[in-house]
Motif scaffolding. Structure first.
Motif, PDB file in Angstrom:
ATOM      1  N   GLU A 170    -128.834  21.042  62.139  1.00 48.94           N
ATOM      2  CA  GLU A 170    -129.704  21.126  60.987  1.00 48.94           C
ATOM      3  C   GLU A 170    -129.944  19.921  60.272  1.00 48.94           C
ATOM      4  O   GLU A 170    -131.024  19.634  59.554  1.00 48.94           O
ATOM      5  CB  GLU A 170    -129.178  22.373  60.189  1.00 48.94           C
ATOM      6  CG  GLU A 170    -129.051  23.733  60.964  1.00 48.94           C
ATOM      7  CD  GLU A 170    -129.361  25.098  59.918  1.00 48.94           C
ATOM      8  OE1 GLU A 170    -128.675  24.570  58.863  1.00 48.94           O
ATOM      9  OE2 GLU A 170    -129.519  26.103  60.128  1.00 48.94           O
ATOM     10  N   THR A 215    -133.732  24.838  57.021  1.00 52.57           N
ATOM     11  CA  THR A 215    -132.288  25.089  57.679  1.00 52.57           C
ATOM     12  C   THR A 215    -131.500  25.899  56.698  1.00 52.57           C
ATOM     13  O   THR A 215    -132.105  26.508  55.544  1.00 52.57           O
ATOM     14  CB  THR A 215    -131.880  23.362  57.507  1.00 52.57           C
ATOM     15  OG1 THR A 215    -131.803  23.077  55.973  1.00 52.57           O
ATOM     16  CG2 THR A 215    -132.458  22.406  58.184  1.00 52.57           C
ATOM     17  N   LEU A 216    -130.332  26.072  57.109  1.00 52.10           N
ATOM     18  CA  LEU A 216    -129.587  27.113  56.370  1.00 52.10           C
ATOM     19  C   LEU A 216    -129.290  26.356  54.995  1.00 52.10           C
ATOM     20  O   LEU A 216    -129.363  27.214  53.752  1.00 52.10           O
ATOM     21  CB  LEU A 216    -128.275  27.503  56.857  1.00 52.10           C
ATOM     22  CG  LEU A 216    -128.209  28.128  58.267  1.00 52.10           C
ATOM     23  CD1 LEU A 216    -127.126  28.303  58.816  1.00 52.10           C
ATOM     24  CD2 LEU A 216    -128.945  29.649  57.712  1.00 52.10           C
ATOM     25  N   PHE A 269    -135.706  27.120  63.573  1.00 55.61           N
ATOM     26  CA  PHE A 269    -134.156  27.795  63.847  1.00 55.61           C
ATOM     27  C   PHE A 269    -134.476  29.466  63.715  1.00 55.61           C
ATOM     28  O   PHE A 269    -135.368  29.817  63.447  1.00 55.61           O
ATOM     29  CB  PHE A 269    -133.610  27.746  62.568  1.00 55.61           C
ATOM     30  CG  PHE A 269    -133.488  25.979  62.287  1.00 55.61           C
ATOM     31  CD1 PHE A 269    -132.465  25.120  63.015  1.00 55.61           C
ATOM     32  CD2 PHE A 269    -134.133  25.522  61.214  1.00 55.61           C
ATOM     33  CE1 PHE A 269    -132.388  23.822  62.703  1.00 55.61           C
ATOM     34  CE2 PHE A 269    -133.867  24.168  60.804  1.00 55.61           C
ATOM     35  CZ  PHE A 269    -133.231  23.333  61.633  1.00 55.61           C
ATOM     36  N   HIS A 288    -132.154  32.284  62.954  1.00 52.07           N
ATOM     37  CA  HIS A 288    -131.152  32.529  61.717  1.00 52.07           C
ATOM     38  C   HIS A 288    -130.644  34.075  61.812  1.00 52.07           C
ATOM     39  O   HIS A 288    -131.172  34.895  61.815  1.00 52.07           O
ATOM     40  CB  HIS A 288    -131.425  32.413  60.263  1.00 52.07           C
ATOM     41  CG  HIS A 288    -131.850  30.791  60.120  1.00 52.07           C
ATOM     42  ND1 HIS A 288    -131.113  29.698  60.057  1.00 52.07           N
ATOM     43  CD2 HIS A 288    -133.317  30.605  59.683  1.00 52.07           C
ATOM     44  CE1 HIS A 288    -131.855  28.796  59.879  1.00 52.07           C
ATOM     45  NE2 HIS A 288    -133.055  29.007  59.383  1.00 52.07           N
ATOM     46  N   ILE A 321    -127.663  34.697  56.634  1.00 49.28           N
ATOM     47  CA  ILE A 321    -128.555  35.013  55.683  1.00 49.28           C
ATOM     48  C   ILE A 321    -127.899  35.989  54.578  1.00 49.28           C
ATOM     49  O   ILE A 321    -128.081  35.517  53.245  1.00 49.28           O
ATOM     50  CB  ILE A 321    -129.655  35.601  56.050  1.00 49.28           C
ATOM     51  CG1 ILE A 321    -130.520  34.886  57.080  1.00 49.28           C
ATOM     52  CG2 ILE A 321    -130.813  35.993  55.023  1.00 49.28           C
ATOM     53  CD1 ILE A 321    -130.917  33.419  56.701  1.00 49.28           C
TER      54      ILE A 321
END
Length: 240
Positions: A6, A130-131, A205, A207, A212
């Motif tokens: 990421e 990205t996260l 991505f 997820h 999340i």
């Protein structure tokens, strides 16, 4: 929480700009108005009320225009100029006078907003974040969300279901022989990608819901997950 892959992709600032350059559609399964209407109806059910809405990553405004009758004021945001041009045309054609558009990305949008919202939504967008960027988005959204408001992320790629969709498990004409052939093909693709250090065929991505959830809980939000009706390998995250 955030992986090296990421971090590498997030450094390629021009990647998504180049990918979406000149695009004029939002990537829906169908561009037919009948389908868009059904998709919007499902999403409005999960948005459930409020008077003001921010649609981040609104694209060509396909869903935004269907949201318009249900809200007093709406703001559509996208970083693609070509997408916003199409959204503007659609808004004029459908006489949606309560929609305004802003060109911005997930980092610049917050300084361009002049109000807070009852609903902040993004459909098919988390695939491109990205996260770390999702974490920042939720953090920034906090200061632009009215009391009792919701953040609703639609159509998040599910890493558990995407491989099953790829091999045709959800296809109407799926049969065991075709599925076995596709399993063999996908294995070759994954092996080749690994040996050549190339990315998988997915753009962006997929997820996990658990990750999340951790981000939402970090900011004292509750969260509910719902399977997408029109995209078998995607899910929605309703944050409140």
């Amino acid at each position: 929480m955030f992986g090296d892959n990421e971090k590498k992709l997030s450094k390629k600032k021009d990647f998504w700009i180049e990918f979406f350059a000149g695009r004029i559609d939002g990537g829906h399964r169908s561009s037919a108005e009948e389908f868009l209407s059904m998709e919007a109806e499902e999403k409005l059910f999960h948005l459930k009320g409020g008077k003001t809405l921010l649609d981040f990553g609104c694209g060509a405004g396909e869903l935004l225009s269907y949201y318009a009758p249900e809200y007093e004021q709406l703001v559509g945001v996208d970083f693609s100029a070509s997408m916003l041009d199409e959204a503007s045309k659609r808004i004029r054609e459908q006489k949606c006078g309560n929609i305004s558009l802003i060109q911005a990305d997930d980092k610049t949008v917050w300084d361009k907003l002049e109000s807070s919202f009852d609903r902040i939504t993004a459909a098919g967008v988390l695939q491109y974040l990205t996260l770390q960027e999702i974490d920042s988005f939720i953090f920034n959204a906090l200061s632009h969300l009215n009391k009792g408001g919701k953040i609703v992320f639609f159509d998040i790629l599910d890493p558990r279901l995407y491989p099953l969709w790829k091999i045709g498990l959800f296809s109407q004409d799926a049969d065991i022989l075709n599925i076995l052939r596709k399993i063999g093909f996908e294995f070759k693709v994954m092996l080749s990608a690994s040996l050549n250090n190339r990315p998988k065929d997915i753009l962006g991505f997929a997820h996990s819901p658990n990750i999340i959830k951790k981000i939402a809980n970090k900011y004292s939000f509750e969260i509910t997950f719902v399977q997408s009706m029109y995209y078998e390998y995607k899910y929605h995250a309703i944050i409140y």
